[in-house]
Scaffold this active site. Sequence first.
Site, PDB file in Angstrom:
ATOM      1  N   HIS A 145       6.369 -10.675  -4.925  1.00 30.41           N
ATOM      2  CA  HIS A 145       5.711 -11.492  -5.310  1.00 30.41           C
ATOM      3  C   HIS A 145       5.625 -11.506  -6.768  1.00 30.41           C
ATOM      4  CE1 HIS A 145       2.349  -8.197  -5.323  1.00 30.41           C
ATOM      5  NE2 HIS A 145       2.026  -9.261  -5.750  1.00 30.41           N
ATOM      6  N   ASP A 175       7.578  -6.607   0.816  1.00 31.33           N
ATOM      7  CA  ASP A 175       7.155  -7.400  -0.374  1.00 31.33           C
ATOM      8  C   ASP A 175       7.727  -6.310  -1.576  1.00 31.33           C
ATOM      9  OD1 ASP A 175       6.250  -9.060  -2.043  1.00 31.33           O
ATOM     10  OD2 ASP A 175       3.932  -8.297  -2.416  1.00 31.33           O
ATOM     11  N   GLY A 252      -0.787  -6.935 -11.688  1.00 29.70           N
ATOM     12  CA  GLY A 252      -0.336  -6.397 -13.110  1.00 29.70           C
ATOM     13  C   GLY A 252       0.459  -5.296 -12.903  1.00 29.70           C
ATOM     14  N   SER A 254       1.233  -4.716  -9.579  1.00 31.25           N
ATOM     15  CA  SER A 254       1.327  -4.510  -9.079  1.00 31.25           C
ATOM     16  C   SER A 254       2.912  -4.031  -8.581  1.00 31.25           C
ATOM     17  CB  SER A 254       1.859  -5.995  -8.436  1.00 31.25           C
ATOM     18  OG  SER A 254       0.486  -6.437  -7.796  1.00 31.25           O
ATOM     19  N   THR A 270       1.494  -1.709  -4.125  1.00 29.77           N
ATOM     20  CA  THR A 270       1.739  -3.938  -3.483  1.00 29.77           C
ATOM     21  C   THR A 270       0.588  -4.448  -3.595  1.00 29.77           C
ATOM     22  OG1 THR A 270       2.835  -4.938  -2.259  1.00 29.77           O
ATOM     23  CG2 THR A 270       1.095  -3.563  -0.983  1.00 29.77           C
ATOM     24  N   ILE A 272      -4.625  -5.238  -3.637  1.00 26.82           N
ATOM     25  CA  ILE A 272      -5.641  -4.570  -3.685  1.00 26.82           C
ATOM     26  C   ILE A 272      -6.412  -5.487  -2.475  1.00 26.82           C
ATOM     27  CG2 ILE A 272      -5.918  -3.419  -6.647  1.00 26.82           C
ATOM     28  CD1 ILE A 272      -6.807  -5.784  -7.140  1.00 26.82           C
ATOM     29  N   LEU A 273      -7.514  -5.297  -2.195  1.00 26.72           N
ATOM     30  CA  LEU A 273      -8.343  -5.206  -1.273  1.00 26.72           C
ATOM     31  C   LEU A 273      -9.610  -6.044  -1.812  1.00 26.72           C
ATOM     32  CD1 LEU A 273      -9.538  -5.834   1.535  1.00 26.72           C
ATOM     33  CD2 LEU A 273     -10.026  -3.668   1.765  1.00 26.72           C
TER      34      LEU A 273
END
Length: 302
Positions: A145, A175, A252, A254, A270, A272-273
């Site tokens: 992504h 991802d 960032g 990611s 990959t 965060i909740l």
Amino acid sequence: MRKPALYSRSDRGPAARVPEPPVADPVVPGAARARWRSVLSAAAVNPRVMWAALALLAALLLVSVLQRGALGPKALTQKDIDAAVLRTLTTQNMPSAAARAAETIRPAVVRVMSFTKNKQGEEVEQGVGTGVVIVDKGIILTNLHVVQSAQVIRLVFADGSESEASVTGAQPENDLAVLQAKTIPDDLIAATMRGTADLVPGDQVVAVGFPFGIGPSTSAGVISGLGRSFRSPEGEQEIGNLIQFDAAANPGNSGGPLVTMSGEVVGIVTGILNPTSHRTFVGIGFAVPIESAAAAAGLPPF
């Protein structure tokens, strides 16, 4: 062009050994006594002989001192070593385990910037993420992504050098994207990867990346759980078998590495909740295990 390793020639060998200092011939005690008695008797009669005897004695003393110096300093004992180590531990501030892990992985961490082009053909930044070098030929892992739909991808390496990159592989179900840098820095350092089979909740980990474009930034925490599932905020995709961790991560981060205290990569950050739409860290982050990430790059399994 990659620099070859440089080695210095060593002139040491059998022919180049430094000769040992000469050792004075032993003096027989009885003969020495007789000789000095005759010298002292002569000195009592002739002052010149006395001064010559004193000069000879001084010369012998100097030779003795020089010979002792040539033998080198006193050999270190275990007691000396223990005292030196204790002194260092009590006077020096040693870096933390997290600091050492971050320093180990930092040369392999890359800023990933994606761009699109507007109607005038000008580049417009689409986003900033993180990548990690896994092969020193310029092969980099990041999140799909981060680079998806980008027309131009640019990398900034740890030494400050820049390069464009292209997507050479993808694993959409996790991802993941694989990038190939077009320009490779000299002496590029690749990360060391480690399997996740022996990880347990509570193990310490470090995340290094560019949250909100700031970095490289380091955060530390622990593994909170294994085998978790995560659905992206858009709800388009669910990813399973993830590592849950609580080291701070934000947009960032990611694509960045999740590493052990030894600086070995065990996952690729990959997501965060977020219970809200603010996309800020609330203590639950997820990483794809490195086994899946390595497979995306065509590397053999652990």
